[in-house]
Design a protein around this motif. Structure first.
Motif, PDB file in Angstrom:
ATOM      1  N   ALA A   1       0.914  -1.317  -0.070  1.00 25.36           N
ATOM      2  CA  ALA A   1       0.051  -0.088   0.080  1.00 25.36           C
ATOM      3  C   ALA A   1       0.651   1.308  -0.283  1.00 25.36           C
ATOM      4  N   VAL A   2       0.569   2.049  -0.937  1.00 27.30           N
ATOM      5  CA  VAL A   2       1.276   3.413  -0.963  1.00 27.30           C
ATOM      6  C   VAL A   2       0.084   4.527  -0.800  1.00 27.30           C
ATOM      7  N   PHE A   3       0.622   5.247   0.341  1.00 25.81           N
ATOM      8  CA  PHE A   3      -0.395   6.445   0.588  1.00 25.81           C
ATOM      9  C   PHE A   3       0.338   7.779   0.522  1.00 25.81           C
ATOM     10  N   ASP A   4      -0.189   8.654  -0.100  1.00 21.84           N
ATOM     11  CA  ASP A   4       0.376  10.042  -0.321  1.00 21.84           C
ATOM     12  C   ASP A   4       0.109  10.818   0.723  1.00 21.84           C
ATOM     13  N   LYS A   5       1.195  11.351   1.540  1.00 24.89           N
ATOM     14  CA  LYS A   5       0.858  12.469   2.552  1.00 24.89           C
ATOM     15  C   LYS A   5       1.538  13.662   2.049  1.00 24.89           C
ATOM     16  N   GLN A   6       1.394  14.762   2.776  1.00 24.58           N
ATOM     17  CA  GLN A   6       1.721  15.967   2.602  1.00 24.58           C
ATOM     18  C   GLN A   6       3.220  16.171   1.998  1.00 24.58           C
ATOM     19  N   SER A   7       4.174  15.585   2.836  1.00 26.69           N
ATOM     20  CA  SER A   7       5.572  15.697   2.210  1.00 26.69           C
ATOM     21  C   SER A   7       6.326  14.493   2.169  1.00 26.69           C
ATOM     22  N   TYR A   8       5.530  13.326   2.182  1.00 26.16           N
ATOM     23  CA  TYR A   8       6.267  12.002   1.751  1.00 26.16           C
ATOM     24  C   TYR A   8       5.023  10.959   1.540  1.00 26.16           C
ATOM     25  N   LYS A   9       5.611   9.758   1.146  1.00 24.05           N
ATOM     26  CA  LYS A   9       4.759   8.728   0.736  1.00 24.05           C
ATOM     27  C   LYS A   9       4.946   7.475   1.852  1.00 24.05           C
ATOM     28  N   ASP A  10       3.759   7.289   2.520  1.00 27.66           N
ATOM     29  CA  ASP A  10       3.710   6.079   3.477  1.00 27.66           C
ATOM     30  C   ASP A  10       3.662   4.712   2.640  1.00 27.66           C
TER      31      ASP A  10
END
Length: 152
Positions: free
Chosen positions: A124-133
């Protein structure tokens, strides 16, 4: 006296394991901080980044340039306080790989089928404000969870 720079990408041991009656080739994932060379292929695939370039960027972390940070890698069938078990992931280069991508809220999930075993690994790849989780989940047997923060 000077110290040698830390190498963040290391070779890891390879294993042959039988899952649902099919043999797969897997590699050991370091518990934190360091990366197995085969692990970079997972990251480059889900980040849609050139593997060689990503590997060079991770190697540059010895100079303080953090690109991908491994939070942890744990086996879900182990008691973390009493025993440490090896986290194994199927090697993408040594097995027959197939899969699909699902869009989810805030990111996407890549389902990876290994040697005909459906959904053995999900990334799973989640786009956060300053990085990807990035979260990698390997299902039973040998269930595991690995988490990264990618600043690319």
């Amino acid at each position: 006296m000077s110290t040698l720079p830390i190498e963040y990408i290391r070779m890891s041991r390879m294993f042959r394991e039988v899952v649902e009656g099919k043999e797969i080739v897997s590699f050991e994932v370091p518990a934190h901080k360091f990366f197995a060379r085969n692990e970079v292929l997972y990251l480059s695939t889900v980040l849609d980044y050139d593997a060689r370039k990503l590997e060079n960027m991770i190697s540059d972390m010895k100079y303080g340039r953090v690109v991908v940070e491994k939070m942890w890698a744990v086996r879900l069938d182990a008691d973390m306080f009493k025993e440490s078990k090896k986290v194994l992931l199927p090697d993408l280069a040594s097995n027959q790989i197939d899969g699909n991508v699902e869009d989810v809220e805030g990111g996407h999930v890549v389902n990876i089928h290994v040697n005909g075993i459906k959904d053995l690994v999900r990334v799973a790849v989640f786009d956060k404000q300053s990085y990807k989780d990035i979260v990698i989940v390997r299902r039973s047997p040998l269930p595991a969870l690995i988490r990264y923060a990618a600043f690319v």
